[in-house]
Scaffold this motif. Structure first.
Motif, PDB file in Angstrom:
ATOM      1  N   VAL B  30       0.844  -1.204   0.000  1.00 21.23           N
ATOM      2  CA  VAL B  30       0.000   0.000   0.000  1.00 21.23           C
ATOM      3  C   VAL B  30       0.877   1.252   0.000  1.00 21.23           C
ATOM      4  O   VAL B  30       0.618   2.213  -0.723  1.00 21.23           O
ATOM      5  CB  VAL B  30      -0.946   0.005   1.218  1.00 21.23           C
ATOM      6  CG1 VAL B  30      -1.754   1.299   1.277  1.00 21.23           C
ATOM      7  CG2 VAL B  30      -1.885  -1.185   1.185  1.00 21.23           C
ATOM      8  N   PHE B  31       1.939   1.207   0.801  1.00 18.20           N
ATOM      9  CA  PHE B  31       2.884   2.322   0.872  1.00 18.20           C
ATOM     10  C   PHE B  31       3.452   2.622  -0.516  1.00 18.20           C
ATOM     11  O   PHE B  31       3.501   3.773  -0.951  1.00 18.20           O
ATOM     12  CB  PHE B  31       4.000   1.959   1.856  1.00 18.20           C
ATOM     13  CG  PHE B  31       5.148   2.932   1.915  1.00 18.20           C
ATOM     14  CD1 PHE B  31       5.004   4.148   2.570  1.00 18.20           C
ATOM     15  CD2 PHE B  31       6.366   2.631   1.332  1.00 18.20           C
ATOM     16  CE1 PHE B  31       6.059   5.042   2.644  1.00 18.20           C
ATOM     17  CE2 PHE B  31       7.423   3.523   1.394  1.00 18.20           C
ATOM     18  CZ  PHE B  31       7.270   4.734   2.042  1.00 18.20           C
ATOM     19  N   GLY B  32       3.842   1.560  -1.224  1.00 12.85           N
ATOM     20  CA  GLY B  32       4.407   1.738  -2.564  1.00 12.85           C
ATOM     21  C   GLY B  32       3.421   2.400  -3.506  1.00 12.85           C
ATOM     22  O   GLY B  32       3.722   3.432  -4.125  1.00 12.85           O
ATOM     23  N   PHE B  33       2.225   1.848  -3.591  1.00 13.35           N
ATOM     24  CA  PHE B  33       1.196   2.422  -4.472  1.00 13.35           C
ATOM     25  C   PHE B  33       0.894   3.867  -4.076  1.00 13.35           C
ATOM     26  O   PHE B  33       0.796   4.756  -4.917  1.00 13.35           O
ATOM     27  CB  PHE B  33      -0.097   1.601  -4.399  1.00 13.35           C
ATOM     28  CG  PHE B  33      -0.095   0.388  -5.276  1.00 13.35           C
ATOM     29  CD1 PHE B  33      -0.094   0.529  -6.660  1.00 13.35           C
ATOM     30  CD2 PHE B  33      -0.107  -0.895  -4.737  1.00 13.35           C
ATOM     31  CE1 PHE B  33      -0.102  -0.593  -7.487  1.00 13.35           C
ATOM     32  CE2 PHE B  33      -0.110  -2.016  -5.550  1.00 13.35           C
ATOM     33  CZ  PHE B  33      -0.104  -1.865  -6.924  1.00 13.35           C
ATOM     34  N   ALA B  34       0.755   4.097  -2.761  1.00 14.64           N
ATOM     35  CA  ALA B  34       0.360   5.419  -2.269  1.00 14.64           C
ATOM     36  C   ALA B  34       1.417   6.458  -2.614  1.00 14.64           C
ATOM     37  O   ALA B  34       1.101   7.551  -3.100  1.00 14.64           O
ATOM     38  CB  ALA B  34       0.139   5.372  -0.753  1.00 14.64           C
ATOM     39  N   GLN B  35       2.687   6.093  -2.403  1.00 18.07           N
ATOM     40  CA  GLN B  35       3.749   7.071  -2.631  1.00 18.07           C
ATOM     41  C   GLN B  35       3.954   7.355  -4.107  1.00 18.07           C
ATOM     42  O   GLN B  35       4.359   8.447  -4.486  1.00 18.07           O
ATOM     43  CB  GLN B  35       5.065   6.590  -1.987  1.00 18.07           C
ATOM     44  CG  GLN B  35       5.009   6.528  -0.460  1.00 18.07           C
ATOM     45  CD  GLN B  35       4.963   7.911   0.188  1.00 18.07           C
ATOM     46  OE1 GLN B  35       5.407   8.904  -0.382  1.00 18.07           O
ATOM     47  NE2 GLN B  35       4.410   8.001   1.393  1.00 18.07           N
ATOM     48  N   VAL B  36       3.659   6.366  -4.946  1.00 18.87           N
ATOM     49  CA  VAL B  36       3.821   6.582  -6.392  1.00 18.87           C
ATOM     50  C   VAL B  36       2.617   7.337  -6.956  1.00 18.87           C
ATOM     51  O   VAL B  36       2.766   8.315  -7.696  1.00 18.87           O
ATOM     52  CB  VAL B  36       4.002   5.228  -7.120  1.00 18.87           C
ATOM     53  CG1 VAL B  36       3.930   5.427  -8.625  1.00 18.87           C
ATOM     54  CG2 VAL B  36       5.332   4.606  -6.718  1.00 18.87           C
ATOM     55  N   LEU B  37       1.411   6.919  -6.555  1.00 20.39           N
ATOM     56  CA  LEU B  37       0.205   7.486  -7.171  1.00 20.39           C
ATOM     57  C   LEU B  37      -0.209   8.810  -6.541  1.00 20.39           C
ATOM     58  O   LEU B  37      -0.627   9.738  -7.227  1.00 20.39           O
ATOM     59  CB  LEU B  37      -0.949   6.485  -7.070  1.00 20.39           C
ATOM     60  CG  LEU B  37      -0.777   5.177  -7.842  1.00 20.39           C
ATOM     61  CD1 LEU B  37      -1.927   4.233  -7.544  1.00 20.39           C
ATOM     62  CD2 LEU B  37      -0.699   5.441  -9.346  1.00 20.39           C
ATOM     63  N   PHE B  38      -0.152   8.893  -5.215  1.00 21.86           N
ATOM     64  CA  PHE B  38      -0.650  10.098  -4.524  1.00 21.86           C
ATOM     65  C   PHE B  38       0.355  10.579  -3.474  1.00 21.86           C
ATOM     66  O   PHE B  38       0.054  10.581  -2.286  1.00 21.86           O
ATOM     67  CB  PHE B  38      -1.988   9.793  -3.834  1.00 21.86           C
ATOM     68  CG  PHE B  38      -2.989   9.093  -4.705  1.00 21.86           C
ATOM     69  CD1 PHE B  38      -3.705   9.798  -5.658  1.00 21.86           C
ATOM     70  CD2 PHE B  38      -3.210   7.729  -4.555  1.00 21.86           C
ATOM     71  CE1 PHE B  38      -4.631   9.146  -6.452  1.00 21.86           C
ATOM     72  CE2 PHE B  38      -4.142   7.064  -5.362  1.00 21.86           C
ATOM     73  CZ  PHE B  38      -4.853   7.773  -6.312  1.00 21.86           C
ATOM     74  N   PRO B  39       1.560  10.980  -3.922  1.00 25.47           N
ATOM     75  CA  PRO B  39       2.590  11.299  -2.924  1.00 25.47           C
ATOM     76  C   PRO B  39       2.179  12.427  -1.979  1.00 25.47           C
ATOM     77  O   PRO B  39       2.419  12.352  -0.778  1.00 25.47           O
ATOM     78  CB  PRO B  39       3.799  11.696  -3.771  1.00 25.47           C
ATOM     79  CG  PRO B  39       3.269  11.958  -5.143  1.00 25.47           C
ATOM     80  CD  PRO B  39       2.028  11.138  -5.290  1.00 25.47           C
ATOM     81  N   GLY B  40       1.530  13.463  -2.492  1.00 26.21           N
ATOM     82  CA  GLY B  40       1.154  14.595  -1.637  1.00 26.21           C
ATOM     83  C   GLY B  40       0.185  14.168  -0.559  1.00 26.21           C
ATOM     84  O   GLY B  40       0.341  14.492   0.619  1.00 26.21           O
ATOM     85  N   LYS B  41      -0.812  13.419  -0.978  1.00 28.93           N
ATOM     86  CA  LYS B  41      -1.845  13.013  -0.028  1.00 28.93           C
ATOM     87  C   LYS B  41      -1.327  11.990   0.969  1.00 28.93           C
ATOM     88  O   LYS B  41      -1.657  12.033   2.147  1.00 28.93           O
ATOM     89  CB  LYS B  41      -3.052  12.470  -0.785  1.00 28.93           C
ATOM     90  CG  LYS B  41      -3.827  13.605  -1.427  1.00 28.93           C
ATOM     91  CD  LYS B  41      -4.918  13.127  -2.333  1.00 28.93           C
ATOM     92  CE  LYS B  41      -5.812  14.300  -2.692  1.00 28.93           C
ATOM     93  NZ  LYS B  41      -6.691  14.031  -3.813  1.00 28.93           N
ATOM     94  N   ALA B  42      -0.497  11.050   0.487  1.00 36.40           N
ATOM     95  CA  ALA B  42       0.011  10.008   1.373  1.00 36.40           C
ATOM     96  C   ALA B  42       0.908  10.587   2.459  1.00 36.40           C
ATOM     97  O   ALA B  42       1.140   9.965   3.481  1.00 36.40           O
ATOM     98  CB  ALA B  42       0.766   8.957   0.576  1.00 36.40           C
ATOM     99  N   ASN B  43       1.419  11.790   2.227  1.00 40.28           N
ATOM    100  CA  ASN B  43       2.318  12.398   3.209  1.00 40.28           C
ATOM    101  C   ASN B  43       1.656  13.511   4.003  1.00 40.28           C
ATOM    102  O   ASN B  43       2.332  14.325   4.622  1.00 40.28           O
ATOM    103  CB  ASN B  43       3.588  12.892   2.517  1.00 40.28           C
ATOM    104  CG  ASN B  43       4.416  11.729   2.014  1.00 40.28           C
ATOM    105  OD1 ASN B  43       4.680  10.788   2.752  1.00 40.28           O
ATOM    106  ND2 ASN B  43       4.770  11.758   0.744  1.00 40.28           N
ATOM    107  N   GLY B  44       0.348  13.600   3.963  1.00 42.43           N
ATOM    108  CA  GLY B  44      -0.344  14.505   4.879  1.00 42.43           C
ATOM    109  C   GLY B  44      -0.906  15.760   4.249  1.00 42.43           C
ATOM    110  O   GLY B  44      -1.257  16.685   4.966  1.00 42.43           O
TER     111      GLY B  44
END
Lengths: 638, 196
Positions: B30-44
């Protein structure tokens, strides 16, 4: 109660209807050891490896005792594992905030809580749990306890569907297949969708943001040991200032008030200890980070409900948008709803499955409408002070969800045994708060926890056909199987344990100092806080009237015991019932057979559930939310 | 006894397997997908200004009390003015709580005084009640509307300009019907500060 709100309700129910059949069919494949799924290419090798390492023969089935024993062993081992990780988190990796070990009673409470699919939280995640504790010690149960629930439900459905047999499936196979083929694939997709809405998924330490408008506030002064520094001051009360003649001094016709020391019986001033306050400048906001999305996806899908942050699904990262809110509510109901279809398919009576579903939905709608109506009507006490009437009761609710989505979420989370909250149930109006409380007390059989909802409802089904049989003077039958005294004894045992546990513990707390010490509200609302706590624990829900300070050794221990009783003393009699049912022959239906589908059956089942729930709990509820409702109308404050 | 040990073994092995698969591999995927697809959102969903300073998150409310800023809802999260994401939560005060009624009374009189409202104007509920998280980034449209005059005056700005900024920083209902619309206070205030 706006028109868009009605539309949202209709869309929610429509979406639930649409996913019920596909989910039920998929469950049929997952819960069959020879079933085929789209994920075989990915998980089949892993599944085989798991069985080999475990030393399990996937072809060999269990009888009810072996099945129950395996379930208890797994719960025990995984519970001890979580306890150990929480106690040792300060020595383990992934702890960037440097949190210390969790205290023994809190670790016990938390380990039990997650093992039993309750996810009652006496702690605030963001200030207690390391990333490793959240991600491993707690999340493992979000998967496992959900899978255990589904496995037990599947075992009972098999016991009903099979005849003249002994075995009801293999616990290990059910557990592994449910986790790999059902929970994991859905969660990966769901978690990424949640991130798209703004949910976080990272391993960074917490971020410091610079405030646009820094300010100064007063905080208690701490000494080197972190203890508040106290000082002794005179207790004073306000009273009217008197002139030399003993008459009140007036300015503009209003009495001038002065502080007068309170004196004790001997005429000495009364002293008290207060904390010394110092100024603290607040210039930064600490923004919580961490692997949240992966945890939240399974927390909802597995009806666990344990929040990453204290505010749970109200925390902006944990539920960023109304869309994420909608998907979370739908996921809470998805598997439980699908299981009713699975039931119908397995017993080859699809309309029975839908009838059970319909009965659940009738109660769901009743709850939503009452809660939504009460919350949108608002609190007359506050409205008399000047709060806009049209806005409803917004205390403890988020603007993005508003009244309707808060009421809907509260109903969904307590119909199922989820327990996640997107609003604070403690601040609901009296009748609005009555709904979640009563939902749990009915046994969480309105869709219910994954698996747990179905096996709980099947107990009521057995009772309903028994009552129907008594009314017409025939031997009661359920899907061709005779319901005899053993089944009824087991069903009654499961019901009585629930009621005795909730009422007994709540009564004990209400008359004990340890119980009353935790209260955040006085008057009948205080009783509701205690009643809700033990209801939630026994029902394995996990939501709370969260004002209650439950992180004390007394509450942690008594609540943990309630959770254990509510989970395992419920499962064991039900499994015994399954063991008896699977041995019975199936008699062909005749003209005298009571049909377990259609309107009559739905009404009978509904009546059984509501009667049992009402008889058990209305006296206690009358002292809590019911009396509070009338006091609110009179404007009484505590 | 033999089954006892074999079941214990199964339980231990499975606990380890699930820890690796569900608690190790799964969050990493999930971390991988999140950081690639939605980096801004995944980081707050962090708001970073032109100088590279982190000013907050567009999803988290912040405390504002000056006249020139729009005020968020009262918050029960943490000390002082609240809005501390590390101690999220509501007041948890019930419908018959005197403490709650007292604080609402105080908030109503403050709100009316700050915004020059007559004592018979009914105050928006969200303006005087604490949210569930204590971090609610939004206020209701009517609440924002009642604050326009004060903010415009404090900044010597045209009210129409302020209203336009409100509109730009309003999150509408998702898909047109899900949830309630709200004005994002932090984004709105930062936008006001950016007006030259």
């Amino acid at each position: 109660m706006h028109s868009t709100d009605w539309l949202q309700l209709a869309v929610f129910i429509g979406a639930l209807v649409l996913i019920t059949k596909p989910m039920g069919l998929y469950l049929g494949q997952v819960l069959d050891v020879k079933g085929r799924t789209w994920f075989d290419f990915l998980f089949k090798p892993l599944e085989r490896l798991t069985y080999r390492l475990m030393g399990v023969d996937s072809e060999k089935e269990h009888d009810w005792k072996q099945y129950t024993f395996a379930m208890l062993m797994f719960s025990l081992v995984s519970c001890v594992f979580t306890y150990a990780v929480l106690r040792l988190q300060n020595h383990l990796p992934l702890n960037p905030q440097g949190f210390g070990p969790v205290s023994p009673d809190l670790a016990f409470n938390t380990a039990v809580s997650f093992t039993t699919n309750t996810n009652w939280q006496s702690y605030s995640g963001e200030s207690t749990m390391s990333y490793l504790s959240q991600m491993v010690a707690l999340v493992i149960h979000n998967f496992a306890s959900a899978a255990v629930g589904i496995a037990i439900a599947a075992a009972i459905v098999r016991a009903i569907a099979r005849h003249s047999g002994k075995t009801i499936g293999n616990f290990w196979v059910d557990l592994v297949r449910t986790t790999y083929y059902l929970l994991l694939p859905i969660c990966v997709v769901f978690a990424v969708v949640l991130v798209s809405q703004g949910m976080i998924q990272n391993f960074k330490p917490y971020t410091k943001a610079k405030l646009t408008e820094p300010y100064t506030t007063q905080v208690p002064k701490l000494d080197d040991k972190g203890q508040a520094v106290m000082t002794n001051v005179v207790v004073t009360t306000q009273s009217a200032k008197l002139d030399a003649q003993g008459k009140p001094v007036l300015t503009n016709g209003v009495a001038v008030m002065v502080d007068v020391p309170t004196l004790d019986a001997k005429g000495q001033p009364v002293m008290t200890n207060v904390a010394v306050m110092v100024d603290q400048k607040i210039e930064e906001q600490t923004i919580v980070q961490g692997p949240m999305a992966s945890q939240v996806a399974i927390k909802m899908l597995g009806t666990n409900g344990g929040g990453y942050a204290n505010a749970n699904a109200a925390f902006p990262f944990e539920n960023p948008t109304p869309l994420s809110n909608f998907l979370q509510m739908l996921s809470i109901f998805s598997i439980g709803s699908g299981l009713t279809y699975y039931l119908g398919r397995m017993v080859k009576n699809q309309s029975h499955g839908w009838s059970v579903w319909t009965c659940m939905m009738v109660m769901f709608l009743g709850g939503v409408l009452l809660c939504w109506w009460a919350e949108s009507k608002g609190n007359p006490i506050h409205q008399n002070l000047g709060v806009a009437v049209a806005d409803g009761n917004m205390e403890g609710k988020e603007v993005r969800f508003g009244i309707f989505n808060s009421a809907l979420f509260a109903t969904v989370t307590t119909d199922a045994s989820c327990g996640a909250v997107n609003s604070m149930h403690d601040s609901f109006t009296a009748l609005g708060g009555f709904v979640p409380l009563f939902n749990i007390q009915l046994g969480e059989i309105i869709i219910g926890g994954v698996g747990a909802g179905l096996y709980g409802m099947l107990v009521f089904v057995v009772l309903a056909v028994f009552i129907a049989g008594l009314m017409v003077g025939r031997t009661p039958e359920y899907l061709g199987k005779k319901i005899q005294s053993f089944e009824i004894k087991m069903a009654m045992l499961a019901m009585l344990i629930l009621a005795i546990d909730i009422l007994g513990f709540a009564a004990w707390a209400a008359v004990s100092d340890w119980g009353k010490a935790g209260l955040n509200n006085a008057g009948p609302h205080g009783l509701s806080e205690m009643l809700y706590a033990f209801t939630s624990a026994t029902g394995n829900n996990g939501s709370a009237f969260a004002g209650l300070s439950a992180n004390t050794p007394w509450y942690n221990t008594t609540l943990a015991i309630s959770m254990l009783i509510g989970r395992f003393l419920m499962i064991v009699p039900i499994m015994a019932m399954a063991g008896s049912l699977v041995r019975k022959k199936i008699a062909p239906p005749s003209v005298g057979t009571f049909p377990v589908s259609g309107g009559t059956f739905v009404i009978l089942l509904l009546g059984t559930v509501l009667l049992v729930g009402a008889l058990n709990f209305l006296p206690a509820l009358a002292l809590g939310p019911v009396v509070e409702h009338f006091l609110t109308l009179q404007g009484k404050l505590f | 006894m033999k089954t006892f040990f074999s079941e214990i073994r199964g339980a231990i092995v499975l606990t380890i397997m699930l820890a690796v698969v569900c608690c190790g591999l799964y969050p990493l995927v999930v971390f991988g997908f999140a950081q690639v697809l939605f980096p801004g959102k995944a980081n707050g969903s962090l708001i970073v200004d032109t100088k590279g300073v982190i000013r907050g998150s567009s999803l988290m409310g912040q405390s504002f009390t000056a006249d020139k800023y729009f005020h968020p809802r009262p918050s029960a999260a943490g000390i002082g003015n609240g809005y501390d994401p590390t101690s999220s939560g509501g007041s948890n005060l019930g419908p018959t709580s005197k403490k709650l009624a007292d604080s609402i009374t105080q908030n109503i009189s403050d709100y009316r005084a700050q915004n020059g409202l007559a004592t018979n104007v009914m105050v928006p509920a969200d303006a005087v009640t604490a949210s569930a998280s204590g971090l609610d980034p939004h206020i209701s449209l009517r609440n924002a509307d009642l604050q326009v005059a004060r903010v415009a005056k404090a900044r010597s700005l045209d009210e129409a300009k302020v209203r336009a900024l409100i509109q730009q920083n309003t999150d509408a209902a998702d898909l047109g019907f899900l949830g309630d619309p709200g004005v994002n206070v932090l984004k709105l205030n930062l936008a006001l500060d950016a007006v030259k």
